[in-house]
Design a protein around this motif. Structure first.
Motif, PDB file in Angstrom:
ATOM      1  N   ARG A 182      60.238   3.798  46.752  1.00 48.03           N
ATOM      2  CA  ARG A 182      59.077   4.469  46.171  1.00 48.03           C
ATOM      3  C   ARG A 182      58.425   3.559  45.136  1.00 48.03           C
ATOM      4  O   ARG A 182      59.107   2.893  44.368  1.00 48.03           O
ATOM      5  CB  ARG A 182      59.508   5.779  45.511  1.00 48.03           C
TER       6      ARG A 182
ATOM      7  N   THR B 115      60.224  14.207  51.183  1.00 47.67           N
ATOM      8  CA  THR B 115      61.138  14.614  50.109  1.00 47.67           C
ATOM      9  C   THR B 115      62.112  13.492  49.756  1.00 47.67           C
ATOM     10  O   THR B 115      62.333  13.191  48.574  1.00 47.67           O
ATOM     11  CB  THR B 115      61.929  15.875  50.526  1.00 47.67           C
TER      12      THR B 115
ATOM     13  N   LEU C 236      60.095  10.683  47.907  1.00 48.62           N
ATOM     14  CA  LEU C 236      59.702  11.005  46.532  1.00 48.62           C
ATOM     15  C   LEU C 236      60.914  11.122  45.606  1.00 48.62           C
ATOM     16  O   LEU C 236      60.848  10.762  44.430  1.00 48.62           O
ATOM     17  CB  LEU C 236      58.898  12.304  46.513  1.00 48.62           C
ATOM     18  N   ALA C 237      62.034  11.628  46.163  1.00 51.63           N
ATOM     19  CA  ALA C 237      63.247  11.791  45.352  1.00 51.63           C
ATOM     20  C   ALA C 237      64.087  10.508  45.322  1.00 51.63           C
ATOM     21  O   ALA C 237      65.110  10.464  44.633  1.00 51.63           O
ATOM     22  CB  ALA C 237      64.087  12.943  45.896  1.00 51.63           C
ATOM     23  N   GLU C 238      63.651   9.498  46.055  1.00 54.13           N
ATOM     24  CA  GLU C 238      64.367   8.214  46.143  1.00 54.13           C
ATOM     25  C   GLU C 238      65.823   8.414  46.562  1.00 54.13           C
ATOM     26  O   GLU C 238      66.756   7.876  45.961  1.00 54.13           O
ATOM     27  CB  GLU C 238      64.295   7.462  44.819  1.00 54.13           C
ATOM     28  N   ILE C 239      66.005   9.183  47.638  1.00 50.21           N
ATOM     29  CA  ILE C 239      67.343   9.448  48.177  1.00 50.21           C
ATOM     30  C   ILE C 239      67.573   8.557  49.389  1.00 50.21           C
ATOM     31  O   ILE C 239      66.809   8.597  50.355  1.00 50.21           O
ATOM     32  CB  ILE C 239      67.495  10.926  48.581  1.00 50.21           C
TER      33      ILE C 239
END
Length: 304
Positions: A59, A169, A172-175
């Motif tokens: 991201r 998701t 954006l959550a950098e998972i």
């Protein structure tokens, strides 16, 4: 290597897969039911995994801004294509559907991989999601000639939207996904091109080529889909702020692709002329071997 040569090589390899699919169908190694199963595998597993894989990038403010621009310009491109198609094919629901909606998932993504890079698919994911929503809603209304009815539950639960929302998701959550799951997604995504072309080959095996090649109506659909829409897409994308070469090229390739094979699926589903729908897919795909490399070759210098 020249972008023209890369595209031509990629298109030829894709057509070889189509030819294999046609031969296998003719020899009854891929039955009608088998073709539908391959299509389901493509729509419900491989293409969603392509979208998920596209979002597995780092991201950054630049990528978030580019993603928002991609969503806005995807809607502009698709709205323009629908308007153009509506003007040219007022009393031809299948022609309207075929000219309006391209084939970015099955056809565009492999070309984007070849011309740009794996991460570039990130920029075209919103286009695919928007296109599938419009096919499910507006496209169905066109084919059934009924009032537009939006069923949000069906849209949100579609494989493409689930993949898009999940991928967004994670991005954006950098998972980061576990390595073993990442391998499964990557291998499933890699099946996209072979599966798509095998299914397209089954479509090709159903066509009467003599009748198809002498149909003015089919050529009209093909010209609007491949040339008119491509020209308008080029103009719209020139409005993108800054250089943003990769984003422009991704969206242009997606917009300039041949007729999406979903027109045949939807035509069959709603009792329309299935053969005509298949012919729009096959003829536009064949002619795109010439038009797509040339339009992409020209547009890279316009944006370059």
């Amino acid at each position: 290597m020249s972008i023209l040569i890369i595209l031509c090589k990629r298109l030829v390899s894709m057509f070889l897969f189509m030819f294999v699919g046609a031969v296998l169908h003719k020899r009854n190694y891929i039955s009608e039911e088998g073709s539908k199963s391959l299509g389901n595998l493509l729509i419900r597993l491989s293409l969603p995994c392509v979208i998920l894989k596209a979002f597995q990038v780092e991201r950054s403010p630049e990528r978030i801004q580019a993603l928002l621009l991609s969503i806005v310009f995807s809607m502009l491109l698709l709205s323009a294509a629908i308007l153009i198609s509506r003007i040219f094919f007022v009393n031809d629901p299948i022609g309207h559907f075929a000219a309006a909606f391209s084939n970015p998932g099955f056809f565009g993504i492999p070309l984007i991989y070849a011309v740009l890079n794996d991460e570039a698919v990130f920029y075209v994911a919103p286009f695919i999601a928007c296109l599938n929503i419009l096919q499910w809603t507006y496209g169905t209304a066109v084919l059934t000639e009924k009032k537009l009815k939006i069923e949000w539950k069906n849209i949100v639960l579609s494989p493409f939207m689930i993949a898009f929302l999940l991928g967004l998701t994670l991005f954006l959550a950098e998972i980061d996904l576990p390595e073993i799951l990442d391998v499964v997604i990557e291998n499933s995504a890699n099946m996209n091109t072979p599966l798509a072309m095998l299914v397209s080959g089954v479509y090709m095996a159903k066509v009467d080529f003599r009748a198809m090649l002498t149909s003015r109506k089919l050529y009209a659909v093909t010209v609007v889909r491949l040339l008119v829409n491509a020209a308008v897409a080029g103009l719209i994308l020139s409005l993108l702020p800054g250089s943003r070469y990769t984003l422009k090229m991704c969206l242009f390739i997606a917009a300039a692709c041949p007729v999406g094979s979903n027109v045949a699926v939807y035509a069959q589903l709603h009792g329309r002329d299935y053969v005509y729908a298949v012919e729009t897919v096959v003829l536009s795909t064949f002619i795109s071997v010439v038009t797509l490399p040339l339009t992409v070759y020209v547009i890279q210098y316009v944006y370059g």
